[in-house]
Design a protein around this motif. Structure first.
Motif, PDB file in Angstrom:
ATOM      1  N   ILE A 296       0.837  -1.199   0.000  1.00 54.93           N
ATOM      2  CA  ILE A 296       0.000   0.000   0.000  1.00 54.93           C
ATOM      3  C   ILE A 296       0.870   1.247   0.000  1.00 54.93           C
ATOM      4  N   LEU A 297       1.913   1.253   0.835  1.00 53.52           N
ATOM      5  CA  LEU A 297       2.806   2.404   0.900  1.00 53.52           C
ATOM      6  C   LEU A 297       3.523   2.636  -0.426  1.00 53.52           C
ATOM      7  N   ILE A 298       4.086   1.562  -0.976  1.00 53.82           N
ATOM      8  CA  ILE A 298       4.815   1.683  -2.239  1.00 53.82           C
ATOM      9  C   ILE A 298       3.857   2.024  -3.377  1.00 53.82           C
ATOM     10  N   GLY A 299       2.662   1.427  -3.336  1.00 54.66           N
ATOM     11  CA  GLY A 299       1.671   1.723  -4.373  1.00 54.66           C
ATOM     12  C   GLY A 299       1.234   3.176  -4.339  1.00 54.66           C
ATOM     13  N   GLY A 300       1.035   3.700  -3.146  1.00 58.67           N
ATOM     14  CA  GLY A 300       0.664   5.107  -3.031  1.00 58.67           C
ATOM     15  C   GLY A 300       1.758   6.018  -3.553  1.00 58.67           C
TER      16      GLY A 300
ATOM     17  N   ILE B 107      -2.335   1.702 -12.647  1.00 56.52           N
ATOM     18  CA  ILE B 107      -1.638   1.998 -11.395  1.00 56.52           C
ATOM     19  C   ILE B 107      -2.631   2.416 -10.307  1.00 56.52           C
ATOM     20  N   GLU B 108      -3.534   3.331 -10.635  1.00 57.94           N
ATOM     21  CA  GLU B 108      -4.482   3.830  -9.644  1.00 57.94           C
ATOM     22  C   GLU B 108      -5.463   2.744  -9.200  1.00 57.94           C
TER      23      GLU B 108
ATOM     24  N   GLY C 249      -6.224   8.711 -12.539  1.00 57.86           N
ATOM     25  CA  GLY C 249      -6.384   7.669 -13.557  1.00 57.86           C
ATOM     26  C   GLY C 249      -7.808   7.167 -13.674  1.00 57.86           C
ATOM     27  N   CYS C 250      -8.561   7.212 -12.566  1.00 58.50           N
ATOM     28  CA  CYS C 250      -9.954   6.769 -12.579  1.00 58.50           C
ATOM     29  C   CYS C 250     -10.924   7.943 -12.571  1.00 58.50           C
ATOM     30  N   GLY C 251     -10.404   9.135 -12.861  1.00 57.72           N
ATOM     31  CA  GLY C 251     -11.259  10.313 -12.886  1.00 57.72           C
ATOM     32  C   GLY C 251     -11.762  10.656 -11.501  1.00 57.72           C
ATOM     33  N   ARG C 252     -12.880  11.382 -11.438  1.00 58.66           N
ATOM     34  CA  ARG C 252     -13.491  11.766 -10.160  1.00 58.66           C
ATOM     35  C   ARG C 252     -14.472  10.707  -9.683  1.00 58.66           C
ATOM     36  N   HIS C 253     -14.069   9.449  -9.794  1.00 60.36           N
ATOM     37  CA  HIS C 253     -14.951   8.351  -9.397  1.00 60.36           C
ATOM     38  C   HIS C 253     -14.281   7.514  -8.308  1.00 60.36           C
ATOM     39  N   TRP C 254     -15.072   7.204  -7.278  1.00 59.13           N
ATOM     40  CA  TRP C 254     -14.595   6.332  -6.194  1.00 59.13           C
ATOM     41  C   TRP C 254     -15.807   5.711  -5.528  1.00 59.13           C
ATOM     42  N   PRO C 255     -15.843   4.404  -5.244  1.00 61.76           N
ATOM     43  CA  PRO C 255     -14.758   3.431  -5.461  1.00 61.76           C
ATOM     44  C   PRO C 255     -14.665   2.908  -6.893  1.00 61.76           C
ATOM     45  N   GLY C 256     -15.608   3.286  -7.745  1.00 64.03           N
ATOM     46  CA  GLY C 256     -15.538   2.860  -9.132  1.00 64.03           C
ATOM     47  C   GLY C 256     -14.435   3.585  -9.884  1.00 64.03           C
ATOM     48  N   CYS C 257     -14.293   3.251 -11.146  1.00 63.69           N
ATOM     49  CA  CYS C 257     -13.207   3.824 -11.953  1.00 63.69           C
ATOM     50  C   CYS C 257     -13.766   4.260 -13.297  1.00 63.69           C
TER      51      CYS C 257
END
Length: 306
Positions: A21-25, A59-60, A36-44
């Motif tokens: 999680i740390l490295i991914g962030g 990546i996101e 990368g997923c726009g203004r969408h959460w938890p969807g993409c």
């Protein structure tokens, strides 16, 4: 009583997952993949699973998927350790902190995606994840009964080392924050040289971005000197306490590698592998320093009048 091998493997998986999680962030930030997923959460990008895969989306979305999966691991580990190891003084607090900070960093990440956040708020994201990682790491060390193997439950720390341990650990969080601020303000390459911003000229920073970059370098230099002093002090006065002796030697080794990695990131013009190793090293250092805080707590319990 020795813990079951299943609990040990589970703890290792949760700790490794927190590192991911740390490295991914850090990877999301360093590759500018946060949207990368726009203004969408938890969807993409309008759907639960992305239909169009780009590097930023991969990546996101991968970071989100890993965070969600690891969250379940940490929830199970927290409940499991609470029930089986609740008699150990630190376990219940660590179990709570592991989940609390993991949820907090997830909400900050979600808020950034949906509404946007300022650079100074975003810089907290990595630091909050780091607190969750440290709690999970300490739980894992307790599960593996490291205290018994190194006689850490009998450690005796005198006031001078106690205060240096607490001070450098708190200060390390400032170093982490300034490093995150460098990334989020896009100040990583504002100073092309090392150790000075421009080795041809000795001068104070001339703008905000140079102040952020050089401020972080100064903070990193100070923590290196501070840990070097603590390590020398420990080698001189705590040779008979292995967990302190080797703990601070390892801390000095990690912070030395951290300085080298930071220098290499600048000179390589943000090589992604060096940049991620930089994030990994600070996570390991902070986790070790938090363990030293736990040892201070143990010493206070065993020798309340010391």
């Amino acid at each position: 009583m020795q813990q079951s091998k299943y609990m040990k493997w589970f703890a290792v998986a949760a700790t490794f997952g927190m590192l991911l999680i740390l490295i991914g962030g850090a990877l999301v930030t360093k590759t500018d993949s946060g949207m990368g997923c726009g203004r969408h959460w938890p969807g993409c990008n309008g759907s639960l699973i992305p239909t169009e895969i780009t590097r930023e989306v991969l990546i996101e979305f991968s970071h989100r998927a890993i965070t969600g999966s690891v969250s379940f691991l940490i929830l199970i580990l927290s409940v499991w350790s609470w029930r089986k190891l609740g008699h150990v003084r630190e376990v219940k607090l660590l179990a709570f902190l592991a989940m609390f900070f993991l949820v907090a960093q997830a909400f900050i990440g979600a808020a950034q995606v949906m509404w946007g956040q300022g650079d100074f708020i975003l810089a907290l994201h990595f630091g909050i994840s780091l607190l969750s990682f440290a709690a999970v790491l300490l739980l894992t060390l307790i599960v593996f009964e490291v205290d018994k193997k190194f006689d850490a439950d009998q450690v005796h720390i005198l006031p001078k080392l106690k205060w240096h341990t607490i001070g450098v650990t708190l200060y390390s969080y400032i170093v982490v924050y300034t490093g995150a601020l460098v990334r989020h303000t896009n100040s990583s390459l504002i100073c092309p040289d090392w150790p000075l911003c421009n080795n041809k000229t000795i001068a104070l920073p001339s703008n905000f971005y140079e102040w952020v970059q050089m401020g972080h370098r100064a903070a990193a230099g100070l923590i290196f000197i501070w840990i070097l002093y603590i390590a020398i002090h420990t080698i001189k006065y705590y040779k008979n306490q292995r967990v302190l002796y080797w703990g601070w030697i390892i801390a000095l080794l990690i912070v030395s590698l951290q300085v080298i990695a930071g220098m290499s990131v600048v000179l390589s013009r943000l090589n992604i592998y060096l940049a991620l190793s930089h994030s990994l090293l600070i996570a390991l250092l902070f986790g070790l320093l938090c363990y030293m805080i736990l040892l201070v707590s143990r010493s206070n319990q065993n020798y309340p009048n010391a």
